[in-house]
Design a protein around this motif. Structure first.
Motif, PDB file in Angstrom:
ATOM      1  N   ASP A   1     -29.100 -33.923   7.865  1.00  0.00           N
ATOM      2  CA  ASP A   1     -29.578 -35.108   8.848  1.00  0.00           C
ATOM      3  C   ASP A   1     -30.152 -34.561   9.938  1.00  0.00           C
ATOM      4  O   ASP A   1     -31.177 -34.966  10.347  1.00  0.00           O
ATOM      5  N   TRP A   2     -29.460 -33.502  10.906  1.00  0.00           N
ATOM      6  CA  TRP A   2     -30.027 -33.134  12.022  1.00  0.00           C
ATOM      7  C   TRP A   2     -31.173 -32.285  11.758  1.00  0.00           C
ATOM      8  O   TRP A   2     -32.267 -32.622  12.674  1.00  0.00           O
ATOM      9  N   LEU A   3     -31.255 -31.608  10.570  1.00  0.00           N
ATOM     10  CA  LEU A   3     -32.859 -30.807  10.461  1.00  0.00           C
ATOM     11  C   LEU A   3     -33.919 -31.889  10.018  1.00  0.00           C
ATOM     12  O   LEU A   3     -34.982 -31.747  10.750  1.00  0.00           O
ATOM     13  N   ALA A   4     -33.347 -32.898   9.525  1.00  0.00           N
ATOM     14  CA  ALA A   4     -34.615 -33.950   9.403  1.00  0.00           C
ATOM     15  C   ALA A   4     -35.080 -34.609  10.555  1.00  0.00           C
ATOM     16  O   ALA A   4     -36.248 -34.942  10.731  1.00  0.00           O
ATOM     17  N   ARG A   5     -33.948 -35.014  11.346  1.00  0.00           N
ATOM     18  CA  ARG A   5     -34.503 -35.473  12.665  1.00  0.00           C
ATOM     19  C   ARG A   5     -35.247 -34.514  13.493  1.00  0.00           C
ATOM     20  O   ARG A   5     -36.264 -34.857  14.261  1.00  0.00           O
ATOM     21  N   THR A   6     -34.674 -33.314  13.573  1.00  0.00           N
ATOM     22  CA  THR A   6     -35.489 -32.383  14.261  1.00  0.00           C
ATOM     23  C   THR A   6     -36.809 -32.168  13.919  1.00  0.00           C
ATOM     24  O   THR A   6     -37.754 -31.940  14.760  1.00  0.00           O
ATOM     25  N   LEU A   7     -36.970 -32.083  12.433  1.00  0.00           N
ATOM     26  CA  LEU A   7     -38.519 -31.649  12.056  1.00  0.00           C
ATOM     27  C   LEU A   7     -39.381 -32.863  12.221  1.00  0.00           C
ATOM     28  O   LEU A   7     -40.342 -32.877  12.742  1.00  0.00           O
ATOM     29  N   ALA A   8     -38.719 -34.155  12.243  1.00  0.00           N
ATOM     30  CA  ALA A   8     -39.522 -35.332  12.570  1.00  0.00           C
ATOM     31  C   ALA A   8     -39.980 -35.497  13.828  1.00  0.00           C
ATOM     32  O   ALA A   8     -41.059 -36.393  14.062  1.00  0.00           O
ATOM     33  N   GLU A   9     -39.404 -35.001  14.791  1.00  0.00           N
ATOM     34  CA  GLU A   9     -39.649 -35.066  16.233  1.00  0.00           C
ATOM     35  C   GLU A   9     -41.017 -34.244  16.510  1.00  0.00           C
ATOM     36  O   GLU A   9     -41.600 -34.756  17.449  1.00  0.00           O
ATOM     37  N   ARG A  10     -41.393 -33.113  15.797  1.00  0.00           N
ATOM     38  CA  ARG A  10     -42.529 -32.673  15.963  1.00  0.00           C
ATOM     39  C   ARG A  10     -43.276 -32.290  14.708  1.00  0.00           C
ATOM     40  O   ARG A  10     -43.395 -31.236  14.396  1.00  0.00           O
ATOM     41  N   PRO A  11     -43.841 -33.244  14.112  1.00  0.00           N
ATOM     42  CA  PRO A  11     -44.255 -33.006  12.802  1.00  0.00           C
ATOM     43  C   PRO A  11     -45.691 -32.182  12.721  1.00  0.00           C
ATOM     44  O   PRO A  11     -46.092 -31.701  11.789  1.00  0.00           O
ATOM     45  N   ALA A  12     -46.379 -32.005  13.901  1.00  0.00           N
ATOM     46  CA  ALA A  12     -47.464 -31.254  13.892  1.00  0.00           C
ATOM     47  C   ALA A  12     -47.268 -29.827  14.585  1.00  0.00           C
ATOM     48  O   ALA A  12     -48.408 -29.093  14.653  1.00  0.00           O
ATOM     49  N   ALA A  13     -46.022 -29.590  14.827  1.00  0.00           N
ATOM     50  CA  ALA A  13     -45.687 -28.179  15.516  1.00  0.00           C
ATOM     51  C   ALA A  13     -45.736 -27.048  14.242  1.00  0.00           C
ATOM     52  O   ALA A  13     -44.479 -27.412  13.767  1.00  0.00           O
ATOM     53  N   PRO A  14     -46.355 -26.050  14.417  1.00  0.00           N
ATOM     54  CA  PRO A  14     -45.989 -25.197  13.355  1.00  0.00           C
ATOM     55  C   PRO A  14     -44.473 -24.588  13.461  1.00  0.00           C
ATOM     56  O   PRO A  14     -44.275 -24.323  14.768  1.00  0.00           O
ATOM     57  N   THR A  15     -43.709 -24.532  12.503  1.00  0.00           N
ATOM     58  CA  THR A  15     -42.259 -24.402  12.666  1.00  0.00           C
ATOM     59  C   THR A  15     -41.869 -23.156  11.673  1.00  0.00           C
ATOM     60  O   THR A  15     -42.243 -22.847  10.371  1.00  0.00           O
ATOM     61  N   LEU A  16     -40.914 -22.282  12.375  1.00  0.00           N
ATOM     62  CA  LEU A  16     -39.964 -21.296  11.550  1.00  0.00           C
ATOM     63  C   LEU A  16     -38.873 -21.477  11.526  1.00  0.00           C
ATOM     64  O   LEU A  16     -37.965 -22.055  12.521  1.00  0.00           O
ATOM     65  N   ILE A  17     -38.166 -21.687  10.411  1.00  0.00           N
ATOM     66  CA  ILE A  17     -36.681 -22.128  10.306  1.00  0.00           C
ATOM     67  C   ILE A  17     -35.954 -20.815  10.024  1.00  0.00           C
ATOM     68  O   ILE A  17     -36.407 -19.754   9.229  1.00  0.00           O
ATOM     69  N   LEU A  18     -34.852 -20.529  10.747  1.00  0.00           N
ATOM     70  CA  LEU A  18     -33.959 -19.227  10.423  1.00  0.00           C
ATOM     71  C   LEU A  18     -32.653 -19.550   9.920  1.00  0.00           C
ATOM     72  O   LEU A  18     -32.109 -20.867  10.594  1.00  0.00           O
ATOM     73  N   MET A  19     -32.014 -19.134   9.054  1.00  0.00           N
ATOM     74  CA  MET A  19     -30.791 -19.276   8.404  1.00  0.00           C
ATOM     75  C   MET A  19     -30.492 -18.155   7.676  1.00  0.00           C
ATOM     76  O   MET A  19     -31.061 -17.028   7.471  1.00  0.00           O
TER      77      MET A  19
END
Length: 271
Positions: free
Chosen positions: A135-153
């Protein structure tokens, strides 16, 4: 932007060997030396979990002493060998970890947005992305849908075929894949845990595991293969973001012959 990825450093207290055999501190020092020789220099160094071996404050102090010569900012996520609160305290000065709860964060200071996920389940080798973390990830990605994003895990969100590692893989990876399908801004998912370079597509996005700076998990695709590791060449990854394209390279750590020219001084191909 150029990002260096280190993973599965497994630092122990001074003088201790991992599994009675691997000098992980010497291995990480060699990785730091290799990074410092790069031209161009990385803009950022990320570490994707299993930074230390048992999660003690003393181990994190040893880790930070080895990493201290690096001039770049460090961004870290926990692995199954890490301890959440000791890691939070060790990296609190960096300012991106929350004061409590999961070690998840978003950093918006770079051309690529950096989102870190916490897959740690205390006391277990496997990882999890539970409903709260997703849920946290869904909210975080939805905040900036146009920003190229790198996920670390740490734990990769796919089965690898290395049976003993898949048995301590990631729970919740199916829901994670469905979430990624909704977020085309995610350029790459960078992982550790496998001590090897492995690539898969997850929810339409590329996901990679990075080689360890120390020992590598043995490549054995038999379902009931015994667990084990090999002293194959250690390595790290470099991720280059340029003109809207992210390209990933594997760099082996060691002193190898070369480089040698393909052509002589006249421009003729050397036979």
């Amino acid at each position: 932007m150029l990002i260096a990825q280190l993973t599965d450093t497994h630092i122990k207290n001074a003088g201790r060997l991992a599994y009675g055999r691997v000098d992980t501190a010497a291995c990480l020092k060699a990785a730091v030396d290799a990074l410092r020789k790069l031209d161009p220099q990385p803009d950022l160094v990320v570490l994707t979990g299993d930074l230390v071996d048992i999660g003690s404050a003393e181990e994190y102090a040893c880790l930070q002493a080895i990493l201290a010569p690096l001039p770049q900012a460090l961004v870290v996520v926990p692995g199954n060998h890490d301890e959440r609160e000791a890691m939070r305290r060790a990296f609190a000065p960096a300012g991106y970890f929350p004061a409590s709860g999961f070690l998840q964060f978003a950093i918006d200071d770079y051309p690529l947005r950096i989102v870190g996920l916490d897959t740690l389940v205390p006391g277990q080798g496997g990882g999890e992305l539970c409903a709260e973390r997703l849920d946290w990830l869904a909210r975080t990605l939805a905040e900036r849908p146009a920003a190229p994003t790198l996920i670390l895990m740490h734990h990769p969100p796919f089965a690898t075929g290395i049976g003993h590692m898949d048995r301590i893989g990631l729970r919740g990876r199916e829901a994670f894949a469905r979430l990624l399908e909704q977020h085309p801004q995610v350029q790459r998912v960078l992982c550790g845990h496998l001590h090897r370079t492995i690539h898969a597509m997850v929810g339409g996005r590329a996901a990679l595991t990075c080689p360890s700076t120390a020992h590598q998990v043995a490549l054995d695709l038999r379902e009931q293969a015994p667990s084990g590791f090999r002293m194959e060449p250690p390595g790290f990854m470099l991720h280059r973001w340029h003109d809207g394209v992210l390209v990933s390279h594997v760099a082996n750590i060691g002193d190898f012959a070369g480089p040698y020219p393909f052509f002589d001084e006249s421009g003729a191909l050397i036979d």
